[in-house]
Design a protein around this motif. Structure first.
Motif, short mmCIF file in Angstrom:
data_model
loop_
_atom_site.label_atom_id
_atom_site.label_comp_id
_atom_site.label_asym_id
_atom_site.label_seq_id
_atom_site.Cartn_x
_atom_site.Cartn_y
_atom_site.Cartn_z
N VAL A 81 6.37 -9.77 6.01
CA VAL A 81 5.82 -11.08 6.71
C VAL A 81 5.16 -11.74 5.53
O VAL A 81 4.74 -11.45 4.41
CB VAL A 81 4.86 -10.63 7.55
N GLY A 82 5.10 -13.05 5.71
CA GLY A 82 3.98 -14.01 5.00
C GLY A 82 3.28 -14.78 6.02
O GLY A 82 3.66 -15.41 6.80
N LEU A 83 2.03 -14.90 5.63
CA LEU A 83 1.05 -15.53 6.73
C LEU A 83 0.15 -16.60 5.74
O LEU A 83 -0.10 -16.32 4.60
CB LEU A 83 0.05 -14.67 7.24
N ASP A 84 0.17 -17.97 6.12
CA ASP A 84 -0.77 -18.73 5.63
C ASP A 84 -1.59 -19.60 6.55
O ASP A 84 -1.27 -19.97 7.62
CB ASP A 84 0.00 -19.83 4.64
N ILE A 85 -2.69 -19.58 6.41
CA ILE A 85 -3.67 -20.45 7.09
C ILE A 85 -4.27 -21.55 6.40
O ILE A 85 -4.91 -21.35 5.23
CB ILE A 85 -4.97 -19.62 7.84
N GLN A 86 -4.51 -22.63 6.91
CA GLN A 86 -5.08 -23.82 6.60
C GLN A 86 -6.11 -24.53 7.20
O GLN A 86 -5.85 -25.01 8.29
CB GLN A 86 -3.91 -24.78 5.84
N ILE A 103 0.76 -1.02 -0.16
CA ILE A 103 0.00 0.05 -0.02
C ILE A 103 0.96 1.13 0.17
O ILE A 103 1.46 1.63 1.08
CB ILE A 103 -0.71 -0.05 1.10
N PRO A 104 1.05 1.94 -1.10
CA PRO A 104 1.89 2.96 -1.14
C PRO A 104 1.51 4.28 -0.25
O PRO A 104 2.53 4.91 0.43
CB PRO A 104 1.76 3.56 -2.74
N ASP A 105 0.19 4.34 0.08
CA ASP A 105 -0.02 5.45 1.09
C ASP A 105 0.01 4.94 2.65
O ASP A 105 -0.20 5.66 3.61
CB ASP A 105 -1.70 5.75 0.95
N ALA A 106 0.36 3.63 2.63
CA ALA A 106 0.71 3.23 4.10
C ALA A 106 2.14 2.48 4.14
O ALA A 106 2.08 1.25 4.41
CB ALA A 106 -0.42 2.13 4.46
N PRO A 107 3.24 3.50 4.01
CA PRO A 107 4.56 2.91 3.85
C PRO A 107 5.11 2.10 5.07
O PRO A 107 5.81 1.34 4.98
CB PRO A 107 5.54 4.10 3.48
N GLU A 108 4.39 2.55 6.23
CA GLU A 108 4.68 1.76 7.64
C GLU A 108 4.30 0.37 7.70
O GLU A 108 4.68 -0.18 8.42
CB GLU A 108 4.42 2.56 8.73
N ILE A 109 3.25 -0.10 6.55
CA ILE A 109 2.72 -1.28 6.89
C ILE A 109 3.16 -2.40 5.93
O ILE A 109 3.50 -1.95 4.81
CB ILE A 109 1.13 -1.24 6.32
N ARG A 110 3.67 -3.53 6.29
CA ARG A 110 3.72 -4.60 5.52
C ARG A 110 2.66 -5.71 5.83
O ARG A 110 2.46 -6.03 7.27
CB ARG A 110 4.99 -5.25 5.93
N PHE A 111 2.12 -6.31 4.97
CA PHE A 111 1.02 -7.16 5.27
C PHE A 111 0.91 -8.47 4.49
O PHE A 111 1.76 -8.51 3.16
CB PHE A 111 -0.16 -6.43 5.17
N SER A 112 0.31 -9.50 4.89
CA SER A 112 -0.08 -10.60 4.31
C SER A 112 -1.35 -11.22 4.32
O SER A 112 -1.68 -11.41 5.84
CB SER A 112 1.22 -11.77 4.46
N ILE A 113 -2.06 -11.68 3.48
CA ILE A 113 -3.29 -11.96 3.70
C ILE A 113 -3.31 -13.63 3.18
O ILE A 113 -2.71 -14.03 2.29
CB ILE A 113 -4.43 -11.33 2.72
N SER A 114 -4.23 -14.36 4.09
CA SER A 114 -4.36 -15.65 3.71
C SER A 114 -6.10 -15.99 4.10
O SER A 114 -6.66 -15.26 5.03
CB SER A 114 -3.70 -16.69 4.74
N HIS A 115 -6.70 -16.87 3.42
CA HIS A 115 -7.90 -17.24 3.71
C HIS A 115 -8.14 -18.83 3.31
O HIS A 115 -7.54 -19.40 2.42
CB HIS A 115 -9.02 -16.59 2.90
N SER A 116 -8.74 -19.47 4.08
CA SER A 116 -9.14 -20.67 4.08
C SER A 116 -10.74 -21.26 4.70
O SER A 116 -10.71 -20.83 5.81
CB SER A 116 -7.88 -21.68 4.63
N GLY A 117 -11.16 -22.01 3.93
CA GLY A 117 -12.40 -22.47 4.35
C GLY A 117 -13.29 -21.08 4.62
O GLY A 117 -13.48 -20.38 3.84
N GLY A 118 -13.66 -20.96 5.87
CA GLY A 118 -14.53 -20.01 6.19
C GLY A 118 -13.94 -18.84 7.20
O GLY A 118 -14.45 -18.12 7.76
N TRP A 119 -12.41 -19.02 6.96
CA TRP A 119 -11.71 -17.90 7.60
C TRP A 119 -11.02 -16.95 6.77
O TRP A 119 -10.26 -17.32 5.86
CB TRP A 119 -10.73 -18.54 8.75
N TRP A 120 -10.71 -15.72 7.28
CA TRP A 120 -9.69 -14.87 6.55
C TRP A 120 -8.79 -14.01 7.66
O TRP A 120 -9.33 -13.83 8.86
CB TRP A 120 -10.83 -13.45 6.12
N ALA A 121 -7.61 -13.99 7.22
CA ALA A 121 -6.56 -13.52 8.17
C ALA A 121 -5.67 -12.73 7.81
O ALA A 121 -5.28 -12.85 6.42
CB ALA A 121 -5.91 -14.61 8.95
N CYS A 122 -4.92 -11.57 8.47
CA CYS A 122 -4.17 -10.71 7.73
C CYS A 122 -3.04 -10.44 8.74
O CYS A 122 -3.33 -10.07 9.82
CB CYS A 122 -4.80 -9.44 7.12
#
Length: 222
Positions: free
Chosen positions: A98-103, A72-91
């Protein structure tokens, strides 16, 4: 290094970008900082387009790097990683990559997939310790690929998460979460206790202090 992981139930169809906006807003509040306002309260982006549900293309406030990692260029302080699996969403959100994964645990052709996609040492580890560990190992693998930004297209068999070097030296098979990824000494992987909801793995350049935060009111419902 502090990493907050925001999570919620998700219908799997709408609102991932709105959930990201909500998570980033919460992150700025938790840091005691004002949100940069790349989305305003009306639910429109800077070009005036409605964002009540995800458009078929990426929102204008989300950019991708050379290898496809979003930022996100407008949020340079932020590094994020999104994952979703089944009925869940996480960031996962931090100030470093960082790198995130949910299973969620589910029935798959584990042995066939492991032989096709995983490093040979990982497939052998699963044969010894049980194919019921397949989804857990997948979370380790994909978390690392998200951390590097290369994604699944780069292949999953070029690195190993089961600590080959230690196995060869001691004759003992270590658990994956106890060792750095072979060939990438900068990466540290942490498996996060997440109840009975499945596997959650975070990859970063150093050990993280992890805080889990539930997003109680996902914007995708509105």
């Amino acid at each position: 290094m502090l990493t907050r992981i925001y999570y919620t139930r998700w219908d799997g169809r709408h609102g991932s970008h709105k959930l990201l906006k909500q998570a980033v807003t919460e992150e700025y509040k938790n840091r005691g900082m004002s949100c940069p306002g790349f989305l305003d309260a009306s639910g429109q982006d800077r070009d005036g387009r409605e964002t009540k549900s995800d458009p078929p293309r990426k929102e204008s406030w989300i950019h991708t790097g050379p290898e496809g990692k979003p930022w996100i260029p407008d949020a340079p302080e932020i590094r994020f990683s999104i994952s979703h699996s089944g009925g869940w969403w996480a960031c996962a959100i931090s100030d470093r990559e960082v790198g995130l994964d949910i299973q969620e645990e589910r029935s798959v052709h584990a042995e066939r997939l492991a032989e096709r996609f995983f490093h040979p040492a990982e497939a052998a580890w699963l044969r010894r310790h049980g194919m019921d560990q397949f989804c857990r190992m997948w979370a380790y693998k994909e978390s690392y690929l998200k951390y590097t930004g290369k994604g699944l297209s780069s292949g999953m068999d070029g690195f190993c998460v089961v600590g080959q070097a230690e196995t060869e030296e001691t004759g003992m098979e270590p658990e994956p979460e106890q060792h750095r990824i072979a060939g990438c000494p900068q990466a540290v992987q942490q498996e996060i206790a997440w109840g009975d909801m499945g596997s959650m793995v975070l990859t970063a350049g150093e050990h993280s202090e992890i805080r889990l935060i539930a997003l109680e009111h996902g914007d995708w419902r509105q």
